[in-house]
Design a protein around this motif. Structure first.
Motif, PDB file in Angstrom:
ATOM      1  N   PHE A  42      -6.515  50.073  54.960  1.00 48.76           N
ATOM      2  CA  PHE A  42      -5.671  50.819  54.025  1.00 48.76           C
ATOM      3  C   PHE A  42      -6.187  50.658  52.600  1.00 48.76           C
ATOM      4  O   PHE A  42      -6.624  49.569  52.217  1.00 48.76           O
ATOM      5  CB  PHE A  42      -4.217  50.332  54.130  1.00 48.76           C
ATOM      6  CG  PHE A  42      -3.590  50.679  55.446  1.00 48.76           C
ATOM      7  CD1 PHE A  42      -2.914  51.878  55.620  1.00 48.76           C
ATOM      8  CD2 PHE A  42      -3.711  49.816  56.536  1.00 48.76           C
ATOM      9  CE1 PHE A  42      -2.370  52.222  56.847  1.00 48.76           C
ATOM     10  CE2 PHE A  42      -3.168  50.143  57.766  1.00 48.76           C
ATOM     11  CZ  PHE A  42      -2.486  51.353  57.924  1.00 48.76           C
ATOM     12  N   ASP A  43      -6.147  51.762  51.852  1.00 44.53           N
ATOM     13  CA  ASP A  43      -6.605  51.717  50.463  1.00 44.53           C
ATOM     14  C   ASP A  43      -5.876  52.787  49.668  1.00 44.53           C
ATOM     15  O   ASP A  43      -5.320  53.732  50.245  1.00 44.53           O
ATOM     16  CB  ASP A  43      -8.129  51.923  50.387  1.00 44.53           C
ATOM     17  CG  ASP A  43      -8.721  51.371  49.090  1.00 44.53           C
ATOM     18  OD1 ASP A  43      -9.330  50.287  49.115  1.00 44.53           O
ATOM     19  OD2 ASP A  43      -8.551  52.019  48.031  1.00 44.53           O
ATOM     20  N   ARG A  84       0.115  54.122  51.343  1.00 42.50           N
ATOM     21  CA  ARG A  84       1.541  54.417  51.547  1.00 42.50           C
ATOM     22  C   ARG A  84       1.929  54.484  53.024  1.00 42.50           C
ATOM     23  O   ARG A  84       3.104  54.429  53.366  1.00 42.50           O
ATOM     24  CB  ARG A  84       1.934  55.730  50.830  1.00 42.50           C
ATOM     25  CG  ARG A  84       1.226  56.951  51.368  1.00 42.50           C
ATOM     26  CD  ARG A  84       1.725  58.265  50.794  1.00 42.50           C
ATOM     27  NE  ARG A  84       0.951  59.377  51.342  1.00 42.50           N
ATOM     28  CZ  ARG A  84      -0.244  59.765  50.863  1.00 42.50           C
ATOM     29  NH1 ARG A  84      -0.762  59.176  49.788  1.00 42.50           N
ATOM     30  NH2 ARG A  84      -0.899  60.751  51.449  1.00 42.50           N
ATOM     31  N   ASP A  85       0.921  54.581  53.918  1.00 39.24           N
ATOM     32  CA  ASP A  85       1.215  54.624  55.359  1.00 39.24           C
ATOM     33  C   ASP A  85       1.252  53.240  56.009  1.00 39.24           C
ATOM     34  O   ASP A  85       1.526  53.133  57.219  1.00 39.24           O
ATOM     35  CB  ASP A  85       0.161  55.477  56.103  1.00 39.24           C
ATOM     36  CG  ASP A  85       0.232  56.946  55.691  1.00 39.24           C
ATOM     37  OD1 ASP A  85       1.174  57.308  54.957  1.00 39.24           O
ATOM     38  OD2 ASP A  85      -0.668  57.709  56.093  1.00 39.24           O
ATOM     39  N   LEU A  86       0.970  52.197  55.233  1.00 36.71           N
ATOM     40  CA  LEU A  86       0.869  50.849  55.820  1.00 36.71           C
ATOM     41  C   LEU A  86       2.165  50.434  56.512  1.00 36.71           C
ATOM     42  O   LEU A  86       2.146  49.959  57.650  1.00 36.71           O
ATOM     43  CB  LEU A  86       0.473  49.823  54.737  1.00 36.71           C
ATOM     44  CG  LEU A  86       0.454  48.351  55.168  1.00 36.71           C
ATOM     45  CD1 LEU A  86      -0.524  48.120  56.321  1.00 36.71           C
ATOM     46  CD2 LEU A  86       0.059  47.435  53.986  1.00 36.71           C
ATOM     47  N   GLY A  87       3.302  50.619  55.837  1.00 34.72           N
ATOM     48  CA  GLY A  87       4.594  50.213  56.397  1.00 34.72           C
ATOM     49  C   GLY A  87       4.856  50.875  57.748  1.00 34.72           C
ATOM     50  O   GLY A  87       5.216  50.200  58.726  1.00 34.72           O
ATOM     51  N   ALA A  88       4.626  52.188  57.796  1.00 30.04           N
ATOM     52  CA  ALA A  88       4.880  52.937  59.033  1.00 30.04           C
ATOM     53  C   ALA A  88       3.929  52.493  60.145  1.00 30.04           C
ATOM     54  O   ALA A  88       4.327  52.378  61.313  1.00 30.04           O
ATOM     55  CB  ALA A  88       4.723  54.435  58.772  1.00 30.04           C
ATOM     56  N   SER A 139       4.845  50.720  63.896  1.00 30.39           N
ATOM     57  CA  SER A 139       4.544  51.349  65.177  1.00 30.39           C
ATOM     58  C   SER A 139       3.538  50.552  66.008  1.00 30.39           C
ATOM     59  O   SER A 139       3.438  50.737  67.218  1.00 30.39           O
ATOM     60  CB  SER A 139       4.010  52.775  64.960  1.00 30.39           C
ATOM     61  OG  SER A 139       2.720  52.717  64.397  1.00 30.39           O
ATOM     62  N   GLU A 140       2.785  49.644  65.370  1.00 34.10           N
ATOM     63  CA  GLU A 140       1.771  48.869  66.094  1.00 34.10           C
ATOM     64  C   GLU A 140       2.140  47.384  66.047  1.00 34.10           C
ATOM     65  O   GLU A 140       2.803  46.946  65.116  1.00 34.10           O
ATOM     66  CB  GLU A 140       0.399  49.029  65.419  1.00 34.10           C
ATOM     67  CG  GLU A 140      -0.078  50.456  65.331  1.00 34.10           C
ATOM     68  CD  GLU A 140      -0.691  50.947  66.630  1.00 34.10           C
ATOM     69  OE1 GLU A 140      -1.298  50.139  67.344  1.00 34.10           O
ATOM     70  OE2 GLU A 140      -0.541  52.153  66.936  1.00 34.10           O
ATOM     71  N   ALA A 172       7.159  42.319  55.593  1.00 31.30           N
ATOM     72  CA  ALA A 172       8.240  43.198  56.069  1.00 31.30           C
ATOM     73  C   ALA A 172       7.841  43.887  57.378  1.00 31.30           C
ATOM     74  O   ALA A 172       8.690  44.175  58.229  1.00 31.30           O
ATOM     75  CB  ALA A 172       8.573  44.241  55.007  1.00 31.30           C
ATOM     76  N   GLY A 173       6.540  44.112  57.554  1.00 29.85           N
ATOM     77  CA  GLY A 173       6.033  44.769  58.758  1.00 29.85           C
ATOM     78  C   GLY A 173       5.847  43.829  59.934  1.00 29.85           C
ATOM     79  O   GLY A 173       5.409  44.238  61.000  1.00 29.85           O
TER      80      GLY A 173
END
Lengths: 209, 209
Positions: A115-116, A135-139, A143-144, A167-168
């Motif tokens: 992620f960057d 911004r996609d890191l949380g999602a 899911s993984e 948090a993830g």
């Protein structure tokens, strides 16, 4: 395989065994004498016999030890037999160096995604791993199932990144950013700071003068 | 300044003092209480007083210690006050990360030149440092006074690089390549291996299970 409980001291030596045995295996060496093994690990013959009896049974004192099976057992004790799933945050020079590190695949370490924030990098691949927007890191983490988050961001973004990783649900953070992170006690943090090596080197040079 | 001889144990704590005091200074903290300092360094109040009396005089127990002068003194003891002159061999991802490391300049570390075999990189600059062809390394070392050679090459070229650095008179090698180097006793080697951190992290995760 009957093994004794492994002492913290023996546990602490496992990485040293691992690296030495791996070097031997790469060089095609199949057997190692107990004297040479003890010397390279930096312990006495009696400590070596204690370690080895805790690991299991790997040959006889007189004949030396089998490198392959011993390396397998040490890997297992180190937890390298369960593949770790990682994400990497930060695709700058350091992040690219980490992602490209050839030793990972061989050790069951798989970086699932990078992620960057840099739009130029998003959509590209580094060492075969896709780079996704920060911004996609949380999602992605939701899911993984990811064990470990690697932080290779600038210091200014490191704590924010750690918060998202925690948090993830990651169990551990491997931090290359020059910043002490604040995380809950349940999350392990391993720091790899270039500056620590430089300080040691400077100190050793200085003491030699 | 009257100081006592510094024990090896105190010496070993210098990098920890350095990093903590540097963090404090960056945050604008001017004074630190002896209790907090001792706690962060991980020693007792009585060990702290011994360390501080070996360093010199930096405030009074009751009033706390001055961060700036104490950091200066620790830097001096670490040998960071004499600027180190370095060359870097290997301008791949890891080499670029090392060359770009922002903390070097601030600590008196100057990379004089970078050497690589890739014709595409030769003649370019990385973080303001020119990249020269590998075949010129020997001549460069003969004409400049270089203290430390940094190896960020693939493992396969690391020993050959070390041999050239040693022949060129470096006092220390900072090795990022995943290979144990053979050098004369007089040459210090500091290893920074990504894999060591990974092994520790894996072990800690595994022991938690």
């Amino acid at each position: 395989m009957v093994t004794k409980p492994i002492s913290p001291r023996t546990m602490g030596r496992l990485p040293i065994y691992y690296r030495y045995l791996e070097d031997l295996q790469r060089l095609g060496v199949e057997r190692i004498s107990s004297d040479q093994l003890a010397q390279r690990i930096g312990i006495t013959g009696s400590q070596l016999r204690q370690d080895l009896s805790a690991f299991g049974q790997f040959g006889h004192h007189g004949l030396g030890y089998h490198v392959g099976p011993l390396l397998e057992r040490v890997s297992e004790l180190l937890g390298l037999k369960q593949p770790h799933r990682l994400v990497l945050v930060g695709a700058g020079n350091l992040g690219r160096a980490v992602a490209s590190y050839a030793g990972f695949a061989r050790r069951g370490v798989r970086i699932g995604r990078i992620f960057d924030v840099d739009p130029q990098l998003i959509g590209t691949e580094i060492a075969g791993v896709p780079v996704a927007p920060m911004r996609d890191l949380g999602a992605y983490l939701a899911s993984e199932h990811i064990d470990v988050g690697i932080i290779a961001t600038p210091a200014a973004s490191a704590q924010e990144t750690a918060d998202i990783l925690v948090a993830g649900g990651v169990r551990a953070i491997w931090n290359f950013a020059p910043l002490r992170l604040t995380v809950p006690d349940r999350v392990l943090v391993e720091h790899t700071h270039i500056i620590d090596s430089l300080l040691h080197l400077s100190l050793r040079l200085h003491m030699q003068e």
